[in-house]
Design a protein around this motif. Structure first.
Motif, PDB file in Angstrom:
ATOM      1  N   LEU A   1       8.338   0.870 -10.173  1.00 19.97           N
ATOM      2  CA  LEU A   1       7.606   0.738  -8.910  1.00 19.97           C
ATOM      3  C   LEU A   1       8.617   0.587  -7.787  1.00 19.97           C
ATOM      4  O   LEU A   1       9.506  -0.262  -7.857  1.00 19.97           O
ATOM      5  N   GLN A   2       8.472   1.412  -6.773  1.00 18.67           N
ATOM      6  CA  GLN A   2       9.278   1.256  -5.558  1.00 18.67           C
ATOM      7  C   GLN A   2       8.342   0.882  -4.418  1.00 18.67           C
ATOM      8  O   GLN A   2       7.457   1.659  -4.054  1.00 18.67           O
ATOM      9  N   GLN A   3       8.564  -0.300  -3.872  1.00 20.37           N
ATOM     10  CA  GLN A   3       7.787  -0.738  -2.720  1.00 20.37           C
ATOM     11  C   GLN A   3       8.420  -0.143  -1.463  1.00 20.37           C
ATOM     12  O   GLN A   3       9.637  -0.154  -1.315  1.00 20.37           O
ATOM     13  N   ARG A   4       7.582   0.359  -0.578  1.00 17.42           N
ATOM     14  CA  ARG A   4       8.080   1.004   0.629  1.00 17.42           C
ATOM     15  C   ARG A   4       7.383   0.458   1.852  1.00 17.42           C
ATOM     16  O   ARG A   4       6.295  -0.125   1.768  1.00 17.42           O
ATOM     17  N   ARG A   5       8.017   0.651   2.975  1.00 19.55           N
ATOM     18  CA  ARG A   5       7.392   0.354   4.275  1.00 19.55           C
ATOM     19  C   ARG A   5       7.741   1.498   5.204  1.00 19.55           C
ATOM     20  O   ARG A   5       8.926   1.787   5.406  1.00 19.55           O
ATOM     21  N   PHE A   6       6.740   2.163   5.722  1.00 16.97           N
ATOM     22  CA  PHE A   6       6.926   3.371   6.545  1.00 16.97           C
ATOM     23  C   PHE A   6       7.799   4.368   5.793  1.00 16.97           C
ATOM     24  O   PHE A   6       8.722   4.957   6.358  1.00 16.97           O
ATOM     25  N   THR A   7       7.517   4.526   4.498  1.00 21.18           N
ATOM     26  CA  THR A   7       8.178   5.439   3.563  1.00 21.18           C
ATOM     27  C   THR A   7       9.617   5.042   3.229  1.00 21.18           C
ATOM     28  O   THR A   7      10.263   5.700   2.430  1.00 21.18           O
TER      29      THR A   7
ATOM     30  N   SER B   1       0.834  -1.205   0.000  1.00 23.28           N
ATOM     31  CA  SER B   1       0.000   0.000   0.000  1.00 23.28           C
ATOM     32  C   SER B   1       0.871   1.260   0.000  1.00 23.28           C
ATOM     33  O   SER B   1       0.447   2.309  -0.463  1.00 23.28           O
ATOM     34  N   ASP B   2       2.074   1.166   0.545  1.00 24.84           N
ATOM     35  CA  ASP B   2       3.026   2.274   0.558  1.00 24.84           C
ATOM     36  C   ASP B   2       3.999   2.069  -0.606  1.00 24.84           C
ATOM     37  O   ASP B   2       4.848   1.165  -0.572  1.00 24.84           O
ATOM     38  N   ASN B   3       3.863   2.886  -1.633  1.00 26.89           N
ATOM     39  CA  ASN B   3       4.735   2.691  -2.799  1.00 26.89           C
ATOM     40  C   ASN B   3       4.833   3.981  -3.605  1.00 26.89           C
ATOM     41  O   ASN B   3       4.120   4.953  -3.337  1.00 26.89           O
ATOM     42  N   ALA B   4       5.706   3.966  -4.560  1.00 29.83           N
ATOM     43  CA  ALA B   4       5.826   5.068  -5.513  1.00 29.83           C
ATOM     44  C   ALA B   4       5.867   4.471  -6.912  1.00 29.83           C
ATOM     45  O   ALA B   4       6.643   3.544  -7.165  1.00 29.83           O
ATOM     46  N   LEU B   5       5.031   4.986  -7.776  1.00 27.11           N
ATOM     47  CA  LEU B   5       5.022   4.591  -9.179  1.00 27.11           C
ATOM     48  C   LEU B   5       5.561   5.742 -10.008  1.00 27.11           C
ATOM     49  O   LEU B   5       5.292   6.916  -9.687  1.00 27.11           O
TER      50      LEU B   5
ATOM     51  N   THR C   1       3.642   9.145  -5.433  1.00 26.54           N
ATOM     52  CA  THR C   1       3.527   8.190  -4.340  1.00 26.54           C
ATOM     53  C   THR C   1       2.082   7.753  -4.150  1.00 26.54           C
ATOM     54  O   THR C   1       1.149   8.377  -4.701  1.00 26.54           O
ATOM     55  N   SER C   2       1.900   6.709  -3.360  1.00 30.54           N
ATOM     56  CA  SER C   2       0.548   6.247  -3.071  1.00 30.54           C
ATOM     57  C   SER C   2      -0.237   7.303  -2.297  1.00 30.54           C
ATOM     58  O   SER C   2      -1.461   7.292  -2.302  1.00 30.54           O
ATOM     59  N   GLY C   3       0.472   8.236  -1.667  1.00 24.07           N
ATOM     60  CA  GLY C   3      -0.190   9.335  -0.977  1.00 24.07           C
ATOM     61  C   GLY C   3      -0.487  10.516  -1.877  1.00 24.07           C
ATOM     62  O   GLY C   3      -1.141  11.476  -1.446  1.00 24.07           O
ATOM     63  N   GLY C   4      -0.020  10.465  -3.125  1.00 22.01           N
ATOM     64  CA  GLY C   4      -0.345  11.507  -4.091  1.00 22.01           C
ATOM     65  C   GLY C   4       0.735  12.558  -4.315  1.00 22.01           C
ATOM     66  O   GLY C   4       0.539  13.491  -5.097  1.00 22.01           O
ATOM     67  N   SER C   5       1.870  12.437  -3.648  1.00 20.73           N
ATOM     68  CA  SER C   5       2.951  13.404  -3.861  1.00 20.73           C
ATOM     69  C   SER C   5       3.627  13.157  -5.199  1.00 20.73           C
ATOM     70  O   SER C   5       3.909  12.008  -5.556  1.00 20.73           O
TER      71      SER C   5
END
Length: 120
Positions: free
Chosen positions: A97-103, A30-34, A52-56
């Motif tokens: 795609l970068q998978q992240r955990r706690f950014t 769920s935490d990622n950057a495309l 980012t998945s948060g929209g940045s």
């Protein structure tokens, strides 16, 4: 297993537009950057745009004001709308795609690339 499938490349005249799409499948955090990177012949791969998945969003300097990145979190897709294309935009464009955990970045995945050629 994560897969990235790109579509939308091709030949366009200077000043024209193209839209690239990328669909990510598999186990997506769920935490990622495309995003999109590109590589022209004889040059290093460079950032085009990421979201980012948060929209940045973040854009490479050479495409600011001309390209727009967007995503659909529900579908795990990312699009790149490219306007006012220039010959120097010619390159192979790669979905990333970068998978992240706690950014924090954990894993990176790349698509196979799609050719964009801007020429008259």
């Amino acid at each position: 297993q994560v897969q990235l499938v790109e579509s939308g490349g091709g030949l366009v005249q200077p000043g024209g537009s193209l839209r690239l799409s990328c669909a990510a499948s598999g186990s997506i955090f769920s935490d990622n950057a495309l995003g999109w990177y590109r590589q022209a012949p004889g040059k290093e791969r460079e950032l085009v745009a990421i979201i980012t998945s948060g929209g940045s969003r973040n854009y490479g300097n050479s495409v600011k004001g001309r390209f727009t990145i967007s995503r659909d979190n529900a579908k795990n897709t990312v699009d790149l709308q490219m306007n006012s294309l220039k010959p120097e935009d010619t390159a192979v464009y790669y979905c990333h795609l970068q998978q992240r955990r706690f950014t924090r970045p954990l894993y990176d995945y790349w698509g196979q690339g799609t050719q964009v050629t801007v020429s008259s």
